[in-house]
Structure formats: C-alpha cells, structure tokens
Write a protein that holds these residues in place. Sequence first.
Motif, short mmCIF file in Angstrom:
data_model
loop_
_atom_site.label_atom_id
_atom_site.label_comp_id
_atom_site.label_asym_id
_atom_site.label_seq_id
_atom_site.Cartn_x
_atom_site.Cartn_y
_atom_site.Cartn_z
N ASP A 35 0.85 -1.19 0.00
CA ASP A 35 0.00 0.00 0.00
C ASP A 35 0.89 1.25 0.00
O ASP A 35 1.93 1.26 -0.64
CB ASP A 35 -0.96 -0.03 1.19
N VAL A 36 0.48 2.28 0.70
CA VAL A 36 1.26 3.51 0.76
C VAL A 36 2.63 3.24 1.37
O VAL A 36 3.63 3.80 0.92
CB VAL A 36 0.50 4.60 1.56
N GLN A 37 2.67 2.37 2.38
CA GLN A 37 3.96 2.00 2.98
C GLN A 37 4.87 1.34 1.96
O GLN A 37 6.07 1.58 1.93
CB GLN A 37 3.77 1.05 4.16
N GLY A 38 4.30 0.50 1.12
CA GLY A 38 5.07 -0.17 0.09
C GLY A 38 5.64 0.82 -0.91
O GLY A 38 6.80 0.70 -1.32
N SER A 39 4.85 1.80 -1.27
CA SER A 39 5.32 2.83 -2.21
C SER A 39 6.45 3.65 -1.60
O SER A 39 7.43 3.95 -2.28
CB SER A 39 4.17 3.75 -2.61
N GLN A 40 6.31 4.00 -0.34
CA GLN A 40 7.36 4.78 0.32
C GLN A 40 8.63 3.95 0.48
O GLN A 40 9.74 4.43 0.27
CB GLN A 40 6.90 5.29 1.69
N PHE A 41 8.47 2.67 0.83
CA PHE A 41 9.63 1.79 0.95
C PHE A 41 10.34 1.66 -0.38
O PHE A 41 11.58 1.71 -0.45
CB PHE A 41 9.23 0.41 1.48
N ARG A 42 9.59 1.49 -1.45
CA ARG A 42 10.17 1.38 -2.79
C ARG A 42 11.01 2.61 -3.10
O ARG A 42 12.13 2.52 -3.57
CB ARG A 42 9.06 1.22 -3.82
N LYS A 43 10.46 3.78 -2.81
CA LYS A 43 11.16 5.04 -3.06
C LYS A 43 12.43 5.12 -2.22
O LYS A 43 13.49 5.48 -2.73
CB LYS A 43 10.22 6.21 -2.73
N ASP A 44 12.33 4.77 -0.94
CA ASP A 44 13.49 4.80 -0.05
C ASP A 44 14.55 3.79 -0.47
O ASP A 44 15.75 4.09 -0.43
CB ASP A 44 13.06 4.52 1.39
N ALA A 45 14.12 2.61 -0.87
CA ALA A 45 15.06 1.57 -1.28
C ALA A 45 15.78 1.96 -2.57
O ALA A 45 17.00 1.76 -2.68
CB ALA A 45 14.33 0.24 -1.46
N LEU A 46 15.07 2.52 -3.51
CA LEU A 46 15.71 2.97 -4.74
C LEU A 46 16.74 4.06 -4.45
O LEU A 46 17.84 4.05 -5.02
CB LEU A 46 14.67 3.47 -5.75
N ALA A 47 16.39 4.99 -3.58
CA ALA A 47 17.33 6.05 -3.21
C ALA A 47 18.56 5.46 -2.52
O ALA A 47 19.70 5.84 -2.83
CB ALA A 47 16.65 7.08 -2.31
N ALA A 48 18.36 4.53 -1.61
CA ALA A 48 19.48 3.89 -0.91
C ALA A 48 20.35 3.08 -1.86
O ALA A 48 21.56 2.94 -1.64
CB ALA A 48 18.96 3.00 0.21
N ALA A 49 19.76 2.58 -2.94
CA ALA A 49 20.50 1.79 -3.93
C ALA A 49 21.25 2.67 -4.92
O ALA A 49 22.03 2.16 -5.73
CB ALA A 49 19.55 0.86 -4.68
N GLY A 50 21.01 3.98 -4.87
CA GLY A 50 21.76 4.88 -5.75
C GLY A 50 20.96 5.61 -6.80
O GLY A 50 21.53 6.36 -7.59
N TRP A 51 19.64 5.44 -6.83
CA TRP A 51 18.82 6.17 -7.81
C TRP A 51 18.64 7.59 -7.26
O TRP A 51 17.96 7.81 -6.28
CB TRP A 51 17.48 5.47 -8.02
N ARG A 52 19.28 8.57 -7.91
CA ARG A 52 19.32 9.94 -7.42
C ARG A 52 18.20 10.82 -7.94
O ARG A 52 18.12 11.99 -7.60
CB ARG A 52 20.65 10.60 -7.82
N HIS A 53 17.34 10.27 -8.74
CA HIS A 53 16.32 11.08 -9.42
C HIS A 53 14.95 10.88 -8.78
O HIS A 53 14.70 9.89 -8.10
CB HIS A 53 16.29 10.72 -10.90
N SER A 54 14.06 11.80 -9.06
CA SER A 54 12.71 11.70 -8.49
C SER A 54 11.94 10.57 -9.17
O SER A 54 12.36 10.03 -10.19
CB SER A 54 11.96 13.03 -8.69
N SER A 55 10.80 10.27 -8.60
CA SER A 55 9.98 9.19 -9.15
C SER A 55 9.35 9.58 -10.48
O SER A 55 8.81 8.73 -11.18
CB SER A 55 8.90 8.79 -8.15
N LEU A 56 9.42 10.85 -10.83
CA LEU A 56 8.87 11.30 -12.11
C LEU A 56 9.84 11.11 -13.27
O LEU A 56 9.45 11.21 -14.43
CB LEU A 56 8.47 12.78 -12.02
#
Length: 93
Positions: A35-56
């Motif tokens: 749900d919303v937690q999953g979406s936020q976790f996905r965003k946080d995990a991508l950032a921690a993995a090195g994705w420096r760009h926004s979700s857009l």
Amino acid sequence: MQFDPVEAAHFSMLSRNPFPHMLIDQALLQVAGGDVQGSQFRKDALAAAGWRHSSLVPFGKYPDEAASAFNRLREALAVTEEPAAILAKLKQS
C-alpha cells in the motif's frame, strides 16, 4: 528472492515477459505491504541503492544508473525480504 541481472538495455526494449527490474519493483512493493507504505519503501530503497532522481524521471533516461541501482536491490533481496534489513544492507555498501 532471486532475480536475473538487470541490464541498461532493458530500459529501452519491449518484451512480453517482464524484465528483472519490473519484478524487483513489484517485490519491493510486496515486502513492505503493497500500500502507501510499500510505495514509500520502494522510493526509499531505490534512493538507498543509488537512484538519485525523483519518481517522475523514467529509468530509461538514465539506464546505466537505473541498472546499477536495481542490481544493488537484487543483491539485497537475495539475502533478505525484511524491509529494514534491505535498507541497512544498501546503506552498508
């Protein structure tokens, strides 16, 4: 969870079968509840993995960076499916 390696070319190809990054993306949502937690976790995990760009920003705009981030996520998911442990592993390396 085991996933095939992600290649930069995957972000500019079409296929009937889902590419590994799509499966990893779905797994990130699922391990945190979907749900919303999953979406936020996905965003946080991508950032921690090195994705420096926004979700857009589409992954295809920076395919090498996206492949690198998803391969780091792939390695973390191979070890654990616990959200906090995934983030900790990504922040270690």
